[in-house]
Design a protein around this motif. Sequence first.
Motif, PDB file in Angstrom:
ATOM      1  N   ILE A   5      -1.756  23.264   7.851  1.00 26.17           N
ATOM      2  CA  ILE A   5      -1.097  24.170   8.798  1.00 26.17           C
ATOM      3  C   ILE A   5      -2.159  24.896   9.621  1.00 26.17           C
ATOM      4  N   PRO A   6      -2.130  24.723  10.942  1.00 28.25           N
ATOM      5  CA  PRO A   6      -3.214  25.270  11.790  1.00 28.25           C
ATOM      6  C   PRO A   6      -3.488  26.750  11.580  1.00 28.25           C
ATOM      7  N   VAL A   7      -2.440  27.572  11.462  1.00 24.83           N
ATOM      8  CA  VAL A   7      -2.646  29.009  11.352  1.00 24.83           C
ATOM      9  C   VAL A   7      -3.347  29.394  10.045  1.00 24.83           C
ATOM     10  N   LEU A   8      -3.281  28.508   9.032  1.00 23.47           N
ATOM     11  CA  LEU A   8      -3.895  28.793   7.735  1.00 23.47           C
ATOM     12  C   LEU A   8      -5.261  28.130   7.563  1.00 23.47           C
ATOM     13  N   GLN A   9      -5.609  27.234   8.472  1.00 22.47           N
ATOM     14  CA  GLN A   9      -6.861  26.497   8.316  1.00 22.47           C
ATOM     15  C   GLN A   9      -8.093  27.372   8.457  1.00 22.47           C
ATOM     16  N   GLY A  10      -7.920  28.530   9.066  1.00 20.02           N
ATOM     17  CA  GLY A  10      -9.061  29.417   9.234  1.00 20.02           C
ATOM     18  C   GLY A  10      -9.394  30.240   8.012  1.00 20.02           C
ATOM     19  N   VAL A  11      -8.531  30.190   6.996  1.00 15.03           N
ATOM     20  CA  VAL A  11      -8.793  30.943   5.763  1.00 15.03           C
ATOM     21  C   VAL A  11      -9.949  30.277   5.015  1.00 15.03           C
ATOM     22  N   PRO A  12     -10.980  31.020   4.647  1.00 12.24           N
ATOM     23  CA  PRO A  12     -12.124  30.427   3.931  1.00 12.24           C
ATOM     24  C   PRO A  12     -11.692  29.731   2.645  1.00 12.24           C
ATOM     25  N   THR A  13     -12.426  28.693   2.268  1.00 14.36           N
ATOM     26  CA  THR A  13     -12.083  27.894   1.094  1.00 14.36           C
ATOM     27  C   THR A  13     -11.928  28.737  -0.158  1.00 14.36           C
ATOM     28  N   GLY A  14     -12.851  29.650  -0.373  1.00 15.42           N
ATOM     29  CA  GLY A  14     -12.799  30.456  -1.584  1.00 15.42           C
ATOM     30  C   GLY A  14     -11.530  31.276  -1.696  1.00 15.42           C
ATOM     31  N   PHE A  15     -11.135  31.903  -0.569  1.00 14.67           N
ATOM     32  CA  PHE A  15      -9.928  32.725  -0.592  1.00 14.67           C
ATOM     33  C   PHE A  15      -8.673  31.872  -0.722  1.00 14.67           C
ATOM     34  N   SER A  16      -8.684  30.673  -0.155  1.00 17.07           N
ATOM     35  CA  SER A  16      -7.511  29.809  -0.290  1.00 17.07           C
ATOM     36  C   SER A  16      -7.312  29.382  -1.740  1.00 17.07           C
ATOM     37  N   VAL A  17      -8.410  29.117  -2.452  1.00 19.61           N
ATOM     38  CA  VAL A  17      -8.323  28.789  -3.875  1.00 19.61           C
ATOM     39  C   VAL A  17      -7.742  29.968  -4.653  1.00 19.61           C
ATOM     40  N   ILE A  18      -8.222  31.153  -4.355  1.00 22.58           N
ATOM     41  CA  ILE A  18      -7.744  32.359  -5.030  1.00 22.58           C
ATOM     42  C   ILE A  18      -6.260  32.576  -4.769  1.00 22.58           C
ATOM     43  N   ILE A  19      -5.854  32.468  -3.516  1.00 21.42           N
ATOM     44  CA  ILE A  19      -4.461  32.711  -3.139  1.00 21.42           C
ATOM     45  C   ILE A  19      -3.533  31.699  -3.810  1.00 21.42           C
ATOM     46  N   CYS A  20      -3.916  30.418  -3.773  1.00 22.70           N
ATOM     47  CA  CYS A  20      -3.080  29.377  -4.390  1.00 22.70           C
ATOM     48  C   CYS A  20      -2.913  29.629  -5.885  1.00 22.70           C
ATOM     49  N   ALA A  21      -4.006  29.944  -6.563  1.00 14.59           N
ATOM     50  CA  ALA A  21      -3.960  30.151  -8.015  1.00 14.59           C
ATOM     51  C   ALA A  21      -3.116  31.370  -8.376  1.00 14.59           C
ATOM     52  N   VAL A  22      -3.325  32.462  -7.667  1.00 17.14           N
ATOM     53  CA  VAL A  22      -2.614  33.704  -7.991  1.00 17.14           C
ATOM     54  C   VAL A  22      -1.122  33.585  -7.699  1.00 17.14           C
ATOM     55  N   ILE A  23      -0.758  33.030  -6.544  1.00 15.11           N
ATOM     56  CA  ILE A  23       0.658  32.911  -6.184  1.00 15.11           C
ATOM     57  C   ILE A  23       1.386  31.977  -7.147  1.00 15.11           C
ATOM     58  N   ALA A  24       0.794  30.810  -7.434  1.00 14.10           N
ATOM     59  CA  ALA A  24       1.447  29.852  -8.330  1.00 14.10           C
ATOM     60  C   ALA A  24       1.616  30.438  -9.726  1.00 14.10           C
ATOM     61  N   ALA A  25       0.572  31.069 -10.249  1.00 14.28           N
ATOM     62  CA  ALA A  25       0.629  31.631 -11.596  1.00 14.28           C
ATOM     63  C   ALA A  25       1.601  32.811 -11.670  1.00 14.28           C
ATOM     64  N   ALA A  26       1.550  33.688 -10.676  1.00 10.03           N
ATOM     65  CA  ALA A  26       2.423  34.870 -10.676  1.00 10.03           C
ATOM     66  C   ALA A  26       3.888  34.474 -10.533  1.00 10.03           C
ATOM     67  N   LEU A  27       4.145  33.498  -9.677  1.00 11.93           N
ATOM     68  CA  LEU A  27       5.524  33.060  -9.460  1.00 11.93           C
ATOM     69  C   LEU A  27       6.126  32.468 -10.730  1.00 11.93           C
ATOM     70  N   MET A  28       5.356  31.638 -11.417  1.00 14.58           N
ATOM     71  CA  MET A  28       5.888  31.020 -12.638  1.00 14.58           C
ATOM     72  C   MET A  28       5.918  32.003 -13.796  1.00 14.58           C
ATOM     73  N   ALA A  29       5.017  32.975 -13.801  1.00 14.31           N
ATOM     74  CA  ALA A  29       5.081  34.012 -14.837  1.00 14.31           C
ATOM     75  C   ALA A  29       6.356  34.830 -14.694  1.00 14.31           C
ATOM     76  N   TRP A  30       6.827  34.976 -13.448  1.00 14.63           N
ATOM     77  CA  TRP A  30       8.068  35.710 -13.181  1.00 14.63           C
ATOM     78  C   TRP A  30       9.304  34.854 -13.466  1.00 14.63           C
ATOM     79  N   LEU A  31       9.261  33.575 -13.036  1.00 15.42           N
ATOM     80  CA  LEU A  31      10.420  32.708 -13.200  1.00 15.42           C
ATOM     81  C   LEU A  31      10.556  32.149 -14.610  1.00 15.42           C
ATOM     82  N   ALA A  32       9.429  31.854 -15.258  1.00 16.33           N
ATOM     83  CA  ALA A  32       9.479  31.228 -16.588  1.00 16.33           C
ATOM     84  C   ALA A  32       8.445  31.869 -17.502  1.00 16.33           C
ATOM     85  N   PRO A  33       8.621  33.145 -17.846  1.00 23.07           N
ATOM     86  CA  PRO A  33       7.643  33.819 -18.718  1.00 23.07           C
ATOM     87  C   PRO A  33       7.611  33.193 -20.100  1.00 23.07           C
ATOM     88  N   ILE A  34       6.431  33.187 -20.712  1.00 22.40           N
ATOM     89  CA  ILE A  34       6.300  32.670 -22.075  1.00 22.40           C
ATOM     90  C   ILE A  34       6.819  33.710 -23.041  1.00 22.40           C
TER      91      ILE A  34
END
Length: 238
Positions: A203-232
Amino acid sequence: MPMKEENSFAKGIRNGLPICFGYFSVAFAFGIFAIANGLTVPEAVLMSMTNVTSAGQLAAVPIIAGGGTLIELAVSQFIINLRYALMSVSLSQKLGGSVRIIDRFLIAFVNTDEVFAVASAQNGTVGNKYLYGLILTPFLGWTCGTLLGAAAGNLLPSVVISALGVAIYAMFVAIVFPKAKKHRPTAICVLIAIALSCAFRYIPVLQGVPTGFSVIICAVIAAALMAWLAPIKEAGEE
């Protein structure tokens, strides 16, 4: 009656050898990956000697190669390696009286998933000599594997380097896939992270996000979302 303390350096070496052999092959692939991304042999080896974290190092190389900031690097490593702090806290309950404060710092440096599992499985408590033996061979396997892989990356044809570079990604697939097959929330979490990563890539508007921050954002959003939807659930919880 106090629990018996396992404190044999030789037994630690023996128990660490299988981990050493496993780390060697993965580190070899990492060495090739690092060279392919522009690092030198000394830089790749120094990274392995001072980190001992396959996931963290794999995430760090593109950030370094892409000229990312120290903040990106630090935050990504904090998130990726946070589990080691939790494992160290858990392992501290198994430490015997011979383990001093300085020992705890040194042992925690190589308290990887596999080292933690082996140490935790011992009967009774574990002493400093056993733990030093247990971490020594994995550390050598990880460092030497990186050295040989990086050296090979300077000698092998580029087509071979590209092919071998896929091995480190295959390792992570092998780690995630069995768990994802058995646990649906894990599979969904992986798919969410993949979808987010693709979004940052295409997605062009997101391509400018530095690699490091994109890794952080993907990991945090995916983990937080599933922790909310399917907590252990806690043990014994309905």
